[in-house]
Design an enzyme around this catalytic site. Structure first.
Site, short mmCIF file in Angstrom:
data_model
loop_
_atom_site.label_atom_id
_atom_site.label_comp_id
_atom_site.label_asym_id
_atom_site.label_seq_id
_atom_site.Cartn_x
_atom_site.Cartn_y
_atom_site.Cartn_z
N GLY A 31 0.58 -1.14 0.00
CA GLY A 31 -0.28 -0.61 0.07
C GLY A 31 0.51 1.25 -0.34
O GLY A 31 2.14 1.43 -0.46
N HIS A 34 2.25 3.80 -5.19
CA HIS A 34 2.91 5.23 -6.07
C HIS A 34 2.45 4.78 -7.35
O HIS A 34 2.97 4.07 -7.24
CB HIS A 34 4.14 5.48 -5.08
CG HIS A 34 5.30 5.01 -4.57
ND1 HIS A 34 5.68 4.31 -6.13
CD2 HIS A 34 5.62 3.65 -3.26
CE1 HIS A 34 6.25 2.79 -4.96
NE2 HIS A 34 6.48 2.90 -4.60
N GLY A 36 5.22 4.45 -8.74
CA GLY A 36 5.88 2.62 -8.88
C GLY A 36 4.88 1.48 -9.22
O GLY A 36 4.76 0.82 -10.06
N HIS A 37 3.41 1.58 -8.35
CA HIS A 37 2.98 0.69 -8.28
C HIS A 37 1.84 0.89 -9.26
O HIS A 37 1.42 -0.75 -8.94
CB HIS A 37 1.76 0.61 -6.53
CG HIS A 37 2.93 0.55 -5.19
ND1 HIS A 37 2.99 1.58 -4.22
CD2 HIS A 37 4.04 -0.79 -4.84
CE1 HIS A 37 4.27 1.03 -3.11
NE2 HIS A 37 3.48 -0.35 -3.06
N GLN A 61 7.94 -9.36 8.16
CA GLN A 61 9.01 -8.90 7.14
C GLN A 61 9.82 -7.95 7.18
O GLN A 61 10.99 -7.58 7.19
CB GLN A 61 8.44 -8.82 5.55
CG GLN A 61 7.81 -7.79 5.22
CD GLN A 61 7.65 -7.65 4.00
OE1 GLN A 61 6.08 -8.26 3.24
NE2 GLN A 61 7.62 -6.73 3.24
N ASP A 150 12.86 -3.89 -5.82
CA ASP A 150 13.08 -4.33 -5.17
C ASP A 150 13.95 -6.15 -5.54
O ASP A 150 13.22 -7.08 -5.51
CB ASP A 150 12.11 -5.07 -3.79
CG ASP A 150 11.80 -3.33 -3.54
OD1 ASP A 150 11.99 -3.55 -2.04
OD2 ASP A 150 11.18 -3.10 -3.94
N SER A 186 7.48 3.88 -0.77
CA SER A 186 6.49 4.72 0.34
C SER A 186 7.92 5.02 1.09
O SER A 186 7.16 5.91 2.29
CB SER A 186 6.03 3.63 1.19
OG SER A 186 5.25 2.60 -0.22
#
Ligand code: AMP
Length: 283
Positions: A31, A34, A36-37, A61, A150, A186
């Site tokens: 969540g 932005h 990128g998502h 995590q 990532d 984020s």
């Protein structure tokens, strides 16, 4: 778009989709969506019949003392974005739903998970692999999309899917950056004004290292890394480098002489904020 809160409900819906021979795409996120998502969600819309976006800040995590509690959770804003971009389902379960009493199964890729970010976050990838496993099972996804941002996560999850013969294809999409080169994250909201001003140097330094390889033909990883560190010393005094490595993109093994495929990965603290980034050296 339907907001689904329980795994049981999600599985009922996705089982119906499967029976109707629909292809299913999953975009897993924590969540605070932005651009990128958004690029993953938009691509996901084009890649299959049904699109599930998951939104779950996965506690397993995060290590004690990390930013789990302060991680941004703007659910309504995220739901509006996912809906606008064409998601069929926003799966936003509670922590108890994902980890009910008695939960005791973990998925681990121990070697790849212990290197790079795993050195300072030893339980991080175990949490990631476990939750992504659950999300893939519940969504019954044919395809799941991740960001190259990532990279270690993507490499580890690809290993997991291959090793366990899981029926989902994973695909990584390019890093979306601010105009000044800072990779969207984020966590960028944590940066103070001076930190934010210097943060694009993370990427610029790696680009300088890549330039040494590409323009001057220097293939020794140690020299490429030194070029990057020199750049940061000069231009990025707020950075405290956690690691800077040149690795094989599939195995994450370190590379000394850059001859075939190679990627350079970094994690650095800027004040209290830990930023990660990476760059392709040889595709
Ligand atoms: P997160 O919400 O941080 O867990 O990220 C969810 C997905 O979005 C992961 O696959 C990330 O790699 C991806 N992602 C995060 N930031 C970016 C970015 N700047 N560009 C592309 N993908 C990203």
């Amino acid at each position: 778009m339907q907001i689904v809160r329980t795994g049981c409900e999600l599985k009922t819906i996705t089982t119906g989709w499967k029976e109707a021979a629909s292809s299913i795409v999953l975009v897993p996120t924590m969540g605070a969506l932005h651009k990128g998502h958004e690029s993953l969600i938009s691509s996901g819309r084009d890649c299959g019949d049904k699109l599930v976006v998951s939104l779950f800040v996965n506690p397993t995590q995060f290590a004690p003392g990390e930013d789990l509690d302060k991680y941004p959770r703007p659910l309504e804003k995220d739901a509006a974005i996912a809906e606008k971009l064409g998601a069929d389902i926003l799966f936003a379960p509670t922590v108890d739903e994902v980890y009910p009493a008695g939960f005791d199964t973990w998925v681990e890729v121990p070697q790849m998970g212990a290197t790079l970010c795993g050195k300072s976050r030893p339980t991080h990838f175990r949490g990631v692999c476990t939750v992504v496993n659950k999300l893939l099972n519940l969504s019954r996804a044919d395809l799941a999309l991740f960001g190259e941002k990532d990279w270690q996560q993507y490499a580890i999850l690809s290993r997991m899917v291959k090793d366990l013969c899981m029926p989902t294809t994973l695909r990584a999409l390019p890093i979306v950056r601010e105009e000044d080169g800072l990779a969207l994250s984020s966590r960028n909201v944590y940066l103070g004004p001076e930190e934010r001003k210097q943060a694009p140097m993370l990427h610029k330094g790696m680009a300088a290292g890549k330039d040494l390889l590409v323009s001057k033909g220097v293939t020794a990883a140690a020299l490429v890394k030194q070029e990057v560190l020199n750049f940061w010393k000069e231009n990025f005094p707020l950075a405290k480098v956690d690691y800077l490595e040149v690795v094989d993109p599939l195995t994450l093994e370190p590379i000394e002489n850059i001859a075939g495929q190679a990627r350079m990965l970094v994690a650095a603290y800027v004040g209290k904020t830990r930023l990660i980034d990476n760059i392709v050296l040889v595709a």
